[in-house]
Motif scaffolding. Structure first.
Motif, PDB file in Angstrom:
ATOM      1  N   MET A 138      24.549  86.466  27.346  1.00 57.62           N
ATOM      2  CA  MET A 138      24.307  86.861  25.949  1.00 57.62           C
ATOM      3  C   MET A 138      22.906  86.424  25.512  1.00 57.62           C
ATOM      4  O   MET A 138      22.432  85.385  25.883  1.00 57.62           O
ATOM      5  N   LEU A 150      41.666  89.730   7.476  1.00 61.36           N
ATOM      6  CA  LEU A 150      40.485  89.863   8.318  1.00 61.36           C
ATOM      7  C   LEU A 150      40.314  88.677   9.251  1.00 61.36           C
ATOM      8  O   LEU A 150      39.435  88.666  10.108  1.00 61.36           O
ATOM      9  N   LEU A 154      40.305  85.992  12.110  1.00 63.10           N
ATOM     10  CA  LEU A 154      40.315  86.169  13.567  1.00 63.10           C
ATOM     11  C   LEU A 154      41.214  85.130  14.231  1.00 63.10           C
ATOM     12  O   LEU A 154      41.231  84.999  15.447  1.00 63.10           O
ATOM     13  N   TYR A 202      43.548  86.611  16.586  1.00 62.35           N
ATOM     14  CA  TYR A 202      42.980  87.861  17.082  1.00 62.35           C
ATOM     15  C   TYR A 202      42.959  87.878  18.608  1.00 62.35           C
ATOM     16  O   TYR A 202      42.536  86.927  19.250  1.00 62.35           O
ATOM     17  N   VAL A 244      38.617  98.461  25.181  1.00 61.90           N
ATOM     18  CA  VAL A 244      37.777  99.500  24.608  1.00 61.90           C
ATOM     19  C   VAL A 244      38.450 100.862  24.806  1.00 61.90           C
ATOM     20  O   VAL A 244      38.874 101.203  25.910  1.00 61.90           O
ATOM     21  N   HIS A 265      37.232 109.873  23.704  1.00 63.98           N
ATOM     22  CA  HIS A 265      36.822 110.324  22.377  1.00 63.98           C
ATOM     23  C   HIS A 265      37.342 111.726  22.130  1.00 63.98           C
ATOM     24  O   HIS A 265      37.154 112.608  22.958  1.00 63.98           O
ATOM     25  N   VAL A 301      37.120 107.766  12.584  1.00 60.81           N
ATOM     26  CA  VAL A 301      35.747 107.304  12.417  1.00 60.81           C
ATOM     27  C   VAL A 301      34.937 108.504  11.926  1.00 60.81           C
ATOM     28  O   VAL A 301      35.128 109.622  12.398  1.00 60.81           O
ATOM     29  N   HIS A 337      34.580  89.474  11.585  1.00 63.08           N
ATOM     30  CA  HIS A 337      36.008  89.466  11.249  1.00 63.08           C
ATOM     31  C   HIS A 337      36.658  90.665  11.924  1.00 63.08           C
ATOM     32  O   HIS A 337      35.996  91.406  12.659  1.00 63.08           O
ATOM     33  N   ARG A 338      37.947  90.864  11.683  1.00 62.34           N
ATOM     34  CA  ARG A 338      38.660  91.929  12.365  1.00 62.34           C
ATOM     35  C   ARG A 338      37.975  93.292  12.189  1.00 62.34           C
ATOM     36  O   ARG A 338      37.889  94.078  13.115  1.00 62.34           O
ATOM     37  N   GLY A 339      37.519  93.528  10.945  1.00 65.31           N
ATOM     38  CA  GLY A 339      36.890  94.816  10.667  1.00 65.31           C
ATOM     39  C   GLY A 339      35.651  95.023  11.519  1.00 65.31           C
ATOM     40  O   GLY A 339      35.439  96.098  12.088  1.00 65.31           O
ATOM     41  N   LEU A 341      34.961  93.687  14.340  1.00 65.44           N
ATOM     42  CA  LEU A 341      35.271  93.797  15.767  1.00 65.44           C
ATOM     43  C   LEU A 341      35.780  95.196  16.118  1.00 65.44           C
ATOM     44  O   LEU A 341      35.528  95.702  17.212  1.00 65.44           O
ATOM     45  N   VAL A 342      36.479  95.844  15.151  1.00 68.49           N
ATOM     46  CA  VAL A 342      36.867  97.245  15.357  1.00 68.49           C
ATOM     47  C   VAL A 342      35.610  98.097  15.511  1.00 68.49           C
ATOM     48  O   VAL A 342      35.516  98.953  16.397  1.00 68.49           O
ATOM     49  N   ASN A 377      33.976  97.510  18.855  1.00 70.84           N
ATOM     50  CA  ASN A 377      34.731  98.262  19.847  1.00 70.84           C
ATOM     51  C   ASN A 377      34.234  99.712  19.910  1.00 70.84           C
ATOM     52  O   ASN A 377      33.958 100.255  20.982  1.00 70.84           O
ATOM     53  N   TYR A 378      34.091 100.325  18.740  1.00 67.34           N
ATOM     54  CA  TYR A 378      33.643 101.711  18.688  1.00 67.34           C
ATOM     55  C   TYR A 378      32.209 101.833  19.197  1.00 67.34           C
ATOM     56  O   TYR A 378      31.884 102.724  19.981  1.00 67.34           O
ATOM     57  N   GLU A 425      30.621 100.010  21.293  1.00 69.41           N
ATOM     58  CA  GLU A 425      30.553  99.870  22.747  1.00 69.41           C
ATOM     59  C   GLU A 425      31.061 101.125  23.460  1.00 69.41           C
ATOM     60  O   GLU A 425      30.646 101.411  24.580  1.00 69.41           O
ATOM     61  N   SER A 426      31.978 101.848  22.798  1.00 71.57           N
ATOM     62  CA  SER A 426      32.472 103.082  23.420  1.00 71.57           C
ATOM     63  C   SER A 426      31.407 104.171  23.412  1.00 71.57           C
ATOM     64  O   SER A 426      31.473 105.132  24.155  1.00 71.57           O
ATOM     65  N   LEU A 427      30.400 104.031  22.517  1.00 74.22           N
ATOM     66  CA  LEU A 427      29.350 105.042  22.443  1.00 74.22           C
ATOM     67  C   LEU A 427      28.286 104.827  23.511  1.00 74.22           C
ATOM     68  O   LEU A 427      27.728 105.770  24.046  1.00 74.22           O
ATOM     69  N   TYR A 434      33.223  85.944  19.818  1.00 75.09           N
ATOM     70  CA  TYR A 434      33.877  87.253  19.741  1.00 75.09           C
ATOM     71  C   TYR A 434      32.957  88.432  20.059  1.00 75.09           C
ATOM     72  O   TYR A 434      33.411  89.565  20.102  1.00 75.09           O
ATOM     73  N   GLY A 456      29.425  89.576  24.327  1.00 75.66           N
ATOM     74  CA  GLY A 456      28.151  89.608  25.040  1.00 75.66           C
ATOM     75  C   GLY A 456      27.112  90.552  24.480  1.00 75.66           C
ATOM     76  O   GLY A 456      26.046  90.724  25.069  1.00 75.66           O
ATOM     77  N   VAL A 477      32.785 103.161  10.414  1.00 80.86           N
ATOM     78  CA  VAL A 477      34.069 102.773  10.988  1.00 80.86           C
ATOM     79  C   VAL A 477      34.851 102.066   9.888  1.00 80.86           C
ATOM     80  O   VAL A 477      34.542 100.937   9.530  1.00 80.86           O
ATOM     81  N   TYR A 533      37.767 100.097   7.945  1.00 85.66           N
ATOM     82  CA  TYR A 533      38.912  99.240   8.207  1.00 85.66           C
ATOM     83  C   TYR A 533      39.701  99.068   6.925  1.00 85.66           C
ATOM     84  O   TYR A 533      39.214  98.593   5.929  1.00 85.66           O
TER      85      TYR A 533
END
Lengths: 645, 645
Positions: free
Chosen positions: A1, A501, A503, A506, A511, A515, A637, B525-527, B529-530, B533-534, B536-538, B564, B567, B641, B643
């Motif tokens: 990181m 919210l 964690l 969590y 992932v 899509h 999204v 926070h949770r939001g 991290l969602v 996640n998205y 990283e999928s891109l 969280y 990396g 995104v 939440y």
């Protein structure tokens, strides 16, 4: 990181030597200030008196008059009670001052009612104190500015019909000054406060001398007093009514306890001495004005203040000395409003930080002040001034009940604190020696002092509520509990949000890998093809969706898509009721009902951006409406692909 | 390629048997209607007269009174000119009617001034006609409703002080009826129109009989006439002024030519006959009222209308017949406003379709009516009523100038059309026979008729503008050209937009292959991290960006991210001036300066969605502000995104 920290300072220095872009608001309220530039200097007792006393001292400008307003309706001789009532109020003032003296020494970090109640009584009393204080600060601005304007219109009667406009303009002026961030510690504040004190002392001294040598006489051409209805008898109720009206003289006494940290060390001692000085001056001025106003036969009136009548009687006319006193009084009243502008946002930020008010109130604007609180205070105070037409007499019944509620809570909190500290000491004694041997009794005395203060202010609050209930106090009696409920609701919102919210439990999810992309088409043009391009870069699974309102238009879209659609499938949704958003939502709901666990739905919305903001008025804001509707659907999204023309 | 068409009807039928969700607005304006349900029936001459004549006929309710208002300031005997002036106006009415008769036969598809001017004179005259007509429809609503309210307050004087409130409420009532989509073709319309015509004819007939047998007498207790300033002499200017005021009687004559398609076949013939009937009835009523008003010595007044004075003189009191006439007059005046509510949105949609007004005006709401136009008309008319305090006399100077401008343009257009058709025929003759042999002369006559109409209405317009200039006509003389400029500006916007979006020279670009993703973090926070996640999928190239306002908060974010952040690299932007949006923009600008050709920048914004809308007030709308700022930067895509809590 890899964690890199870019200090943005260097970026700013590259682009613009010292500051971000200047905007019109910078011109109005001054250039932005750095967080690191927050001032930390402290002030002396002399300056401290000037800074914190304006609110308290300025109440001497209207307290006598408002007592007279109540007593003037009595059959005859009612006004003889002005001085005795003033004496009773000064007694109360002394009790409160002694109570606060103790608070100052116990809370050297600042001991406003909110903090004392929060520390010693719990959440609900603290929020009650907060609600009482916030309403009271709003009223301080409204009453002080209205009274200041009344001084001005006493000297210049032709301005009377513009009083509401003048008052609201002054509120906005004070607001702007506070958005600029006037330094409380400025010596600038000392000049008008001392000017007022000296001018007032000179006036009452000359008044006393002329009274004793018998040359004082009565007011020449006093304003007309219009008695509505029959004269009433002098009853205990009437006297209590007058007394509670006069307690407005006590407003502002708590100011020093909020600002202890501003004083030089030893700050508690310095702040305490300043408090005693302040009360002494206030008591002298208030009693003198009440005494002399009775002797000269002043008439309480909306069109000319008692201060103005007193001044032109003492100086036998409206010369330079008269104008000096009137302008000094007007200025100190406006400064009293300024005190509320310092306290309201600070308390708001404190409550917001605890999660009982919107978080925005903790945000410090470009000039390091709590901008939201300052603006909110100005708006609310202006509203009150407009509703009550800048009439001090009509505003007074709303005032002071909040002050006394916060006094009561603060003193009760202090008394409880002494009691707890006493018990703790006793327990320590028992632990150390097996029994109470060397029992420090001082806490008992302190508890009694604060407890007595609490009882007195509580009784006054009840008297106030009863005697002034129908004059307007009922409004405050309704509003304060409502505010407390409101604060609690906000707190509940933030608490439940934080829990959601959190964690703490969590576990990171895998992932999502697939899509599914929905491209919304209003038409087929350059903008939509840019969006198509983006959609295809996200996934191979792209569906273009077009809502058909006009069958001919849809046919055109279909034809064009055959040419430009790059083989992406097109779904046309019929909309017999000419709706745009609803058919899309229904279609998506159907699709999402069959969603795979690893599938991610992305809605691509081409967003047209006109060159000028007004261009938006010429287009249906479909993208905006869709965005708003879709945001509330979980699991979607939204991707906005803007196309600028 | 696969193109599927889902008829959304079936979806609706699954989810809700016949209709989309009912909302509060459905309750107010009725259930949604399908596009296919648009009505297509036609109407008879009798119904047609009722539907289209209310505007024209209702002007008889105020035209006489407004002429008298002007003449009453004259020294003496001024009111004797009321009848001669009325005769002159009726002559003008006949000329305009004959002109429009020809238009109706030439434009069986509907021949409003806008269409005629657009077809024969070009863009600028057409937009001028449009501007004139739109302003005039607004005034029709304001004047008719105000006059209707004046009838009501004549019968019930105690309502006079509520006239503005009543008038605005009526405008909103008519607006709601139109949003529901009242069918113009309804027989409902016939009843009040014929009721008014019959009641008025009965009143004037009895009036004539009583006048001839000598029992009519004068108005009992006429309203007081307060003459401001000295009485003036009777000058030609005064008479022209009175004449132009009275031309408000001509407003509404063009209504039938707008609605020819609504008539049974042969529609032009039927519409033409209806037009002649309408003018005849209007002329009879107007002349009779003007004649009798003079004989009974009616006094023009804001507090009691001339119609009311006439009715209570004819019926010797305010009995049932009086109330019947007054209520009939009030109702037809409100219906006249209703005509404008049909015409204004239709013309607006026509102009918007041509690209001279915002496209929203072409949108038909849930009840198949042009909702935007209807609401806009109601707002503007209410504004006029409030500004002019529902005074017909103060509104009249603004009125009619637009009508005459549109008459002039329409007749000029027709004259030009005949001239062109004559030239065409002559050329054909020459081509066929070598010279003009059988020359059809009818076009010349028609051209002269329309040309004469154009000249007359033009002269009246000039007279109107000059005599009423300082009473308020100047406002319209300024507004109409401004509107035309405004329409042209809108047209330019749409034209240039269409050119920019055109696919004519479009060459498809290669799909961008490298995504660079910026994830904006307010906290971890949770939001967020969602959103991570998205992001990283891109792409693998994700950078998290956090704006640091409070160093302690940023330190927390950094620590949490280590745990969280999966990396992903984190950039912390210092914001010494506590700004949120600006540092992000600067950072992005720096990044984008080094953008690769195949690189696509995507900004991922986690968007918190509270459970209730008011939850938004408790959060700084950073995402919204960022979205707004970023949309204007070309080359960025914004991903929200959400939440939900």
């Amino acid at each position: 990181m890899k964690i890199e920290t870019l200090t943005n300072t260097s970026i700013y220095e590259t682009h613009s030597p010292s500051l971000p872009h200047r905007t019109w608001s910078d011109w109005l309220i001054g250039n932005p200030m750095r967080t690191a530039d927050a001032p930390h200097q402290t002030i002396s007792k002399k300056i401290g008196l000037a800074v914190f006393a304006s609110d308290a001292l300025s109440s001497s400008a209207y307290a006598t008059q408002e007592i007279m307003m109540i007593l003037a309706v009595a059959a005859s001789g009612g006004l003889h009670y002005v001085f005795p009532i003033s004496l009773a109020i000064v007694t109360l003032m002394v009790i409160v001052t002694i109570s606060y003296e103790q608070t100052i020494h116990t809370y050297p970090g600042g001991g406003g009612s909110y903090i004392v109640a929060r520390d010693n009584l719990g959440e609900l009393p603290a929020q009650t104190a907060g609600a009482a204080l916030l309403t009271d600060y709003i009223l301080t601005v409204a009453v002080s500015i209205s009274s200041g304007v009344a001084q001005i219109t006493s000297a210049f009667p032709s301005l009377y019909s513009y009083r509401v406009l003048i008052a609201v303009s002054l509120v906005f002026f004070v607001m702007l000054m506070n958005l600029r961030g006037v330094k409380e510690s400025g010596k600038l504040f000392a000049i008008p406060t001392y000017f007022f004190v000296v001018a007032m002392l000179v006036t009452v001294s000359i008044g006393f001398i002329r009274f004793m040598i018998g040359s004082l006489g009565s007011v020449v051409n006093p304003p007309a007093f219009s008695l509505v209805g029959a004269a009433v008898a002098i009853t205990p109720f009437l006297l209590l009514h007058a007394f509670s009206t006069g307690t407005s003289a006590l407003t502002g006494i708590e100011a020093i306890s909020n600002g202890i940290t501003a004083f030089h060390e030893p700050r508690s001692k310095n702040a305490g001495i300043t408090l005693i000085w302040m009360t002494s001056i206030l008591a002298v001025l208030f009693l003198s004005i009440s005494f002399l106003a009775g002797k000269i036969g002043a008439i309480p009136s909306e069109s000319e203040t008692v201060i103005s009548q007193l001044a032109r009687t003492v100086y036998s006319g409206t010369g330079l000395l008269y104008l000096a006193l009137i302008s000094g009084t007007a200025v100190i009243l406006i400064m009293a409003a300024n005190t509320a502008f310092a306290d309201f946002p600070r308390l708001g930020a404190l409550q917001a930080g605890d999660g009982f008010l919107p978080r925005q109130l903790t945000f410090r604007g470009s000039r390091l002040v709590y901008s939201w609180g300052i603006v909110a205070l100005a708006m609310l105070a202006s509203l009150l001034i407009i509703i009550f037409q800048a009439s001090v007499t009509r505003l007074i019944p709303l005032y002071a009940i909040g002050v006394f509620l916060s006094f009561t809570l603060s003193q009760t909190g202090m008394a409880r604190r002494w009691w707890k500290s006493g018990r703790l000491k006793a327990e320590q004694e028992i632990q150390e020696h097996g029994s109470i041997v060397k029992y420090d009794q001082r806490w008992k005395f302190k508890m009694i002092v604060n407890g007595f203060g609490a009882v007195c202010t509580f009784v006054v609050m009840i008297v106030f509520g009863v005697t002034k209930f129908k004059d307007g106090a009922w409004l405050i009696i309704i509003i304060i509990p409502l505010l407390v409920v409101f604060f609690m609701g906000i707190h509940f919102h933030y608490e439940s949000l934080a829990k959601n919210l959190s964690l703490e439990y969590y576990t990171s999810q895998p992932v999502a890998i697939r899509h599914r992309v929905i491209l919304l088409l209003a038409g087929v043009h350059r903008g939509s093809l840019v969006a198509l391009n983006y959609a295809e870069s996200l996934s191979n699974d792209v569906t273009a969706v077009h809502v058909s309102i006009d069958p001919q238009e849809s046919e055109k879209v279909r034809k064009k898509w055959e040419t430009y659609g790059n083989g992406v499938r097109l779904v046309i949704l019929d909309s017999p009721y000419r709706q745009l958003v609803e058919p899309v939502i229904e279609y998506l709901e159907k699709l999402m009902a069959n969603r795979q666990p690893n599938e991610l739905f992305t809605i691509v919305v081409p967003q047209f951006i006109p060159r000028h903001w007004w261009g938006n008025l010429l287009h249906r804001q479909t993208a905006l409406l869709l965005r708003f509707a879709l945001l509330f659907k979980p699991g979607l999204v939204i991707v906005e692909v803007p196309y600028q023309v």
